[in-house]
Motif scaffolding. Structure first.
Motif, PDB file in Angstrom:
ATOM      1  N   GLU A   1       9.404  -9.033  29.154  1.00 52.11           N
ATOM      2  CA  GLU A   1      10.073 -10.217  29.698  1.00 52.11           C
ATOM      3  C   GLU A   1       9.940 -11.391  28.732  1.00 52.11           C
ATOM      4  N   VAL A   2       8.738 -11.590  28.223  1.00 50.03           N
ATOM      5  CA  VAL A   2       8.500 -12.690  27.281  1.00 50.03           C
ATOM      6  C   VAL A   2       9.317 -12.471  26.008  1.00 50.03           C
ATOM      7  N   ALA A   3       9.314 -11.247  25.484  1.00 46.88           N
ATOM      8  CA  ALA A   3      10.053 -10.955  24.255  1.00 46.88           C
ATOM      9  C   ALA A   3      11.545 -11.221  24.451  1.00 46.88           C
ATOM     10  N   LEU A   4      12.074 -10.817  25.594  1.00 44.71           N
ATOM     11  CA  LEU A   4      13.500 -11.050  25.868  1.00 44.71           C
ATOM     12  C   LEU A   4      13.798 -12.544  25.945  1.00 44.71           C
ATOM     13  N   LEU A   5      12.918 -13.308  26.575  1.00 48.09           N
ATOM     14  CA  LEU A   5      13.116 -14.759  26.670  1.00 48.09           C
ATOM     15  C   LEU A   5      12.957 -15.425  25.305  1.00 48.09           C
ATOM     16  N   LEU A   6      12.069 -14.866  24.477  1.00 49.31           N
ATOM     17  CA  LEU A   6      11.958 -15.371  23.099  1.00 49.31           C
ATOM     18  C   LEU A   6      13.261 -15.115  22.351  1.00 49.31           C
TER      19      LEU A   6
ATOM     20  N   SER B   1      11.491 -21.763  24.594  1.00 48.93           N
ATOM     21  CA  SER B   1      10.177 -22.135  24.059  1.00 48.93           C
ATOM     22  C   SER B   1       9.097 -21.500  24.945  1.00 48.93           C
ATOM     23  N   LEU B   2       7.865 -21.515  24.459  1.00 49.24           N
ATOM     24  CA  LEU B   2       6.770 -20.952  25.244  1.00 49.24           C
ATOM     25  C   LEU B   2       6.616 -21.700  26.569  1.00 49.24           C
ATOM     26  N   ARG B   3       6.776 -22.999  26.524  1.00 55.35           N
ATOM     27  CA  ARG B   3       6.682 -23.808  27.749  1.00 55.35           C
ATOM     28  C   ARG B   3       7.797 -23.417  28.730  1.00 55.35           C
ATOM     29  N   GLU B   4       9.005 -23.238  28.224  1.00 57.05           N
ATOM     30  CA  GLU B   4      10.126 -22.860  29.082  1.00 57.05           C
ATOM     31  C   GLU B   4       9.920 -21.467  29.672  1.00 57.05           C
ATOM     32  N   ILE B   5       9.389 -20.566  28.854  1.00 59.30           N
ATOM     33  CA  ILE B   5       9.124 -19.205  29.345  1.00 59.30           C
ATOM     34  C   ILE B   5       8.077 -19.248  30.455  1.00 59.30           C
ATOM     35  N   ALA B   6       7.037 -20.040  30.259  1.00 57.26           N
ATOM     36  CA  ALA B   6       6.002 -20.175  31.287  1.00 57.26           C
ATOM     37  C   ALA B   6       6.608 -20.708  32.586  1.00 57.26           C
TER      38      ALA B   6
ATOM     39  N   GLN C   1       0.634 -13.424  25.394  1.00 56.63           N
ATOM     40  CA  GLN C   1       1.569 -12.298  25.425  1.00 56.63           C
ATOM     41  C   GLN C   1       2.433 -12.295  24.157  1.00 56.63           C
ATOM     42  N   ALA C   2       2.830 -13.472  23.696  1.00 53.95           N
ATOM     43  CA  ALA C   2       3.634 -13.556  22.474  1.00 53.95           C
ATOM     44  C   ALA C   2       2.826 -13.049  21.281  1.00 53.95           C
ATOM     45  N   SER C   3       1.544 -13.409  21.216  1.00 53.85           N
ATOM     46  CA  SER C   3       0.684 -12.925  20.126  1.00 53.85           C
ATOM     47  C   SER C   3       0.568 -11.408  20.179  1.00 53.85           C
ATOM     48  N   SER C   4       0.438 -10.877  21.371  1.00 51.72           N
ATOM     49  CA  SER C   4       0.355  -9.428  21.543  1.00 51.72           C
ATOM     50  C   SER C   4       1.653  -8.755  21.084  1.00 51.72           C
ATOM     51  N   ILE C   5       2.784  -9.386  21.412  1.00 46.82           N
ATOM     52  CA  ILE C   5       4.097  -8.860  20.998  1.00 46.82           C
ATOM     53  C   ILE C   5       4.180  -8.826  19.476  1.00 46.82           C
ATOM     54  N   TYR C   6       3.756  -9.918  18.829  1.00 41.46           N
ATOM     55  CA  TYR C   6       3.831  -9.975  17.370  1.00 41.46           C
ATOM     56  C   TYR C   6       2.951  -8.898  16.749  1.00 41.46           C
ATOM     57  N   GLY C   7       1.795  -8.677  17.353  1.00 42.83           N
ATOM     58  CA  GLY C   7       0.883  -7.649  16.840  1.00 42.83           C
ATOM     59  C   GLY C   7       1.474  -6.258  16.982  1.00 42.83           C
ATOM     60  N   LYS C   8       2.037  -5.966  18.144  1.00 37.25           N
ATOM     61  CA  LYS C   8       2.586  -4.627  18.384  1.00 37.25           C
ATOM     62  C   LYS C   8       3.847  -4.360  17.560  1.00 37.25           C
ATOM     63  N   THR C   9       4.625  -5.393  17.297  1.00 33.99           N
ATOM     64  CA  THR C   9       5.876  -5.196  16.561  1.00 33.99           C
ATOM     65  C   THR C   9       5.675  -5.272  15.057  1.00 33.99           C
ATOM     66  N   GLY C  10       4.578  -5.899  14.623  1.00 36.57           N
ATOM     67  CA  GLY C  10       4.362  -6.088  13.195  1.00 36.57           C
ATOM     68  C   GLY C  10       5.213  -7.225  12.645  1.00 36.57           C
TER      69      GLY C  10
ATOM     70  N   GLU D   1       6.160 -11.433  12.491  1.00 33.89           N
ATOM     71  CA  GLU D   1       5.376 -12.667  12.505  1.00 33.89           C
ATOM     72  C   GLU D   1       6.120 -13.802  13.188  1.00 33.89           C
ATOM     73  N   GLY D   2       6.210 -13.785  14.475  1.00 34.34           N
ATOM     74  CA  GLY D   2       6.776 -14.913  15.196  1.00 34.34           C
ATOM     75  C   GLY D   2       8.144 -14.644  15.801  1.00 34.34           C
ATOM     76  N   ARG D   3       8.539 -15.593  16.632  1.00 37.82           N
ATOM     77  CA  ARG D   3       9.788 -15.478  17.382  1.00 37.82           C
ATOM     78  C   ARG D   3      11.004 -15.380  16.477  1.00 37.82           C
ATOM     79  N   HIS D   4      10.975 -16.111  15.361  1.00 36.21           N
ATOM     80  CA  HIS D   4      12.130 -16.094  14.461  1.00 36.21           C
ATOM     81  C   HIS D   4      12.269 -14.726  13.795  1.00 36.21           C
ATOM     82  N   ALA D   5      11.160 -14.120  13.472  1.00 32.22           N
ATOM     83  CA  ALA D   5      11.190 -12.795  12.849  1.00 32.22           C
ATOM     84  C   ALA D   5      11.731 -11.760  13.840  1.00 32.22           C
ATOM     85  N   ILE D   6      11.329 -11.865  15.095  1.00 32.44           N
ATOM     86  CA  ILE D   6      11.842 -10.924  16.111  1.00 32.44           C
ATOM     87  C   ILE D   6      13.348 -11.119  16.272  1.00 32.44           C
ATOM     88  N   SER D   7      13.777 -12.363  16.402  1.00 31.43           N
ATOM     89  CA  SER D   7      15.211 -12.633  16.553  1.00 31.43           C
ATOM     90  C   SER D   7      15.979 -12.141  15.338  1.00 31.43           C
ATOM     91  N   ALA D   8      15.461 -12.430  14.156  1.00 31.72           N
ATOM     92  CA  ALA D   8      16.129 -12.005  12.923  1.00 31.72           C
ATOM     93  C   ALA D   8      16.171 -10.486  12.847  1.00 31.72           C
TER      94      ALA D   8
END
Length: 171
Positions: A109-114, A119-124, A137-146, A148-155
């Motif tokens: 859910e957090v990853a999809l909202l990212l 923003s983290l505040r909006e997601i909360a 949860q975002a830190s955990s997502i970055y760790g599991k995906t390898g 580095e951050g929301r922009h990298a996931i979106s890209a």
């Protein structure tokens, strides 16, 4: 509608003018008066014919525009359906990646909202949780995906979407 009324009135004027010219000729009115009446009759008749031709032309154009608009609406509906299908398929691809990465339901859910740019505040706020929880949860997502951050996931997903090959795994 207004044009047809004007054309009808102009047709009446032409007919009445024709009758007037015929009666004037029988009464022996001067030639200059008859010439004047014939000129007015010809001008009125020319205006009537021009108006009829213009009405027909505009009617044809309107019908063509309606037909074109109808086809455009059909194409938009087809495109809208295609977009919905593509959105559904891409959502399935995203879900597949989330599953492959081993993201929990909350992390998904957090990853999809990212991905949607919140923003983290909006997601909360949306998830009715604390910002600290979303941050963890975002830190955990970055760790599991390898990644580095929301922009990298979106890209990564954007690049994945734009690539014609099969999706790549993060390095």
């Amino acid at each position: 509608m207004k044009d047809r009324l004007i054309a009808t009135l102009l047709a009446c004027i032409v007919l009445l003018k024709l009758v007037d010219v015929i009666f004037d000729a029988d009464l022996g009115v001067p030639a200059w008066h008859l010439l004047q009446e014939w000129v007015l009759l010809l001008l009125s008749a020319t205006g009537f014919v021009y108006l009829l031709v213009d009405i027909r032309r505009r009617t044809r154009e309107t019908q063509q525009l309606r037909s074109s608009l109808f086809l455009s609406n059909q194409k938009l509906q087809e495109l809208d359906q295609s977009m919905r299908d593509a959105r559904r398929q891409y959502a399935e691809v995203i879900q597949e990646h989330f599953d492959n990465w081993g993201l929990s339901r909350g992390e998904q859910e957090v990853a999809l909202l990212l991905l949607k740019g919140l923003s983290l505040r909006e997601i909360a706020s949306v998830r009715n949780t604390k910002e600290k929880t979303v941050r963890q949860q975002a830190s955990s997502i970055y760790g599991k995906t390898g990644l580095e951050g929301r922009h990298a996931i979106s890209a990564w997903f954007l690049e994945d979407f734009l690539m014609e090959d099969t999706p790549r795994a993060p390095e």
